[in-house]
Design an enzyme around this catalytic site. Sequence first.
Site, PDB file in Angstrom:
ATOM      1  N   SER A 205       0.948  -1.085  -0.126  1.00 45.14           N
ATOM      2  CA  SER A 205      -0.136   0.036  -0.044  1.00 45.14           C
ATOM      3  C   SER A 205       0.840   1.294   0.175  1.00 45.14           C
ATOM      4  O   SER A 205       2.223   1.111   0.240  1.00 45.14           O
ATOM      5  CB  SER A 205      -0.843   0.047   1.324  1.00 45.14           C
TER       6      SER A 205
ATOM      7  N   ASP B 267      -1.154  -1.304  -3.755  1.00 42.36           N
ATOM      8  CA  ASP B 267      -2.584  -1.705  -3.226  1.00 42.36           C
ATOM      9  C   ASP B 267      -3.348  -0.284  -3.179  1.00 42.36           C
ATOM     10  O   ASP B 267      -2.604   0.683  -2.460  1.00 42.36           O
ATOM     11  CB  ASP B 267      -2.378  -2.587  -2.073  1.00 42.36           C
TER      12      ASP B 267
ATOM     13  N   GLY C 205      -9.701  -5.800   6.996  1.00 40.41           N
ATOM     14  CA  GLY C 205      -9.592  -5.599   8.510  1.00 40.41           C
ATOM     15  C   GLY C 205      -9.749  -7.017   9.002  1.00 40.41           C
ATOM     16  O   GLY C 205     -10.115  -8.139   8.219  1.00 40.41           O
TER      17      GLY C 205
ATOM     18  N   HIS D  44     -10.659  -8.046  -2.783  1.00 40.04           N
ATOM     19  CA  HIS D  44      -9.974  -7.397  -1.554  1.00 40.04           C
ATOM     20  C   HIS D  44     -10.683  -8.039  -0.371  1.00 40.04           C
ATOM     21  O   HIS D  44     -11.618  -8.463  -0.357  1.00 40.04           O
ATOM     22  CB  HIS D  44     -10.077  -6.073  -1.682  1.00 40.04           C
ATOM     23  N   GLY D  45      -9.899  -7.706   0.952  1.00 39.81           N
ATOM     24  CA  GLY D  45     -10.440  -8.110   2.110  1.00 39.81           C
ATOM     25  C   GLY D  45     -10.875  -9.470   2.188  1.00 39.81           C
ATOM     26  O   GLY D  45     -11.857  -9.858   2.716  1.00 39.81           O
TER      27      GLY D  45
END
Length: 344
Positions: free
Chosen positions: A77, A114, A211, A246-247
């Site tokens: 990121s 990212d 998260g 994602h995630g």
Amino acid sequence: MRRQRLLNATLDFRKEHIVNNLKHYKDLGLVNTREMFKKAMKGGYAVPAYNFNNMEQLQAIAIGCVESKSPVILQVSGSARKYADPTLLPHLVKGAVAMARKMGSPISIALHLDHGDSFELAKDCIDSGFSSVMLDGSHHSFDENVMLTKAVVDYAHERDVTVEGELGVLAGVEDEVSSTVSHYTKPEEVEEFVEKTGVDSLAISIGTSHGAYKFKLKPGEEVPSLRFDILKEIEKRLPGYPIVLHGASSVTPEHVALINRYGGKLESAVGIPAEQLRQAARSAVCKINIDSDGRLAMTALIRQIFAEKPAEFDPRKYLGPARGELIKMIKHKNITVLGSADHA
Ligand SMILES: [Zn+2]
């Protein structure tokens, strides 16, 4: 005076040379994601994108993917890049590629930004050796998203770098993004977006989130299923087109338990069940992002060692085992969840 000027000019030249030395990702031994995704689509698996920000994580990703013979996307990121240092980072990655080759491994390795949030950041990454970048304009209006993404695609494609775009908003908190609500991707928008921007892959929102706290569950309640109906509709509209999730950490219960046993406090951390990720990997989903699971694996081992060996203060004695746990986790994901093992 003249001497000083000359000296300054030489220093400037050197500085420039050092920075520009590693200009293109091919100099680092990397590839873009185009061929990777083509093979993944054909083979019915997803390429793992593991986030990292330090040497031990990078070593673990490289070793785990070499040992399971999996292609890999090294993912950073904007803030992780800052943490590792933008100048040092390409050298670290070049070293990781060299290490993989020394181990006799031919695995394809990409370096991906990212959640890039601006043209400038994407450009800076491309100019310093990234082979793939994401422009996340999903928080903007459709038209602004198209404009931002298209600008990055134009710059990237001139340099044979691939670009990931995003439609739909994921809930949760990640390095660069946070949102309290999720908006599923609208299938009726995907064709126009891909056509107008020329992006090489598309991140979509079908119920994953960023998260370690992906769902607020009441006691006894089960994790809701990903919206495979939306994914199917998108596949129908974009046949053979690479989709990104994602995630997608599972928030491994064993690691959460270990963290909590040794003084941590991760109450009600829940992730995406491995079976649902496996199902997604068999579809048009060609890239699955995993960040939280890696953080949890390392933290679990470090906590355990700090609790069991309070006299230990050599970083190698806790970062080493943490790295070992991360290698184990990565091999497990590649083999049993993403299906990318043995597809080097
Ligand atoms: Zn993300």
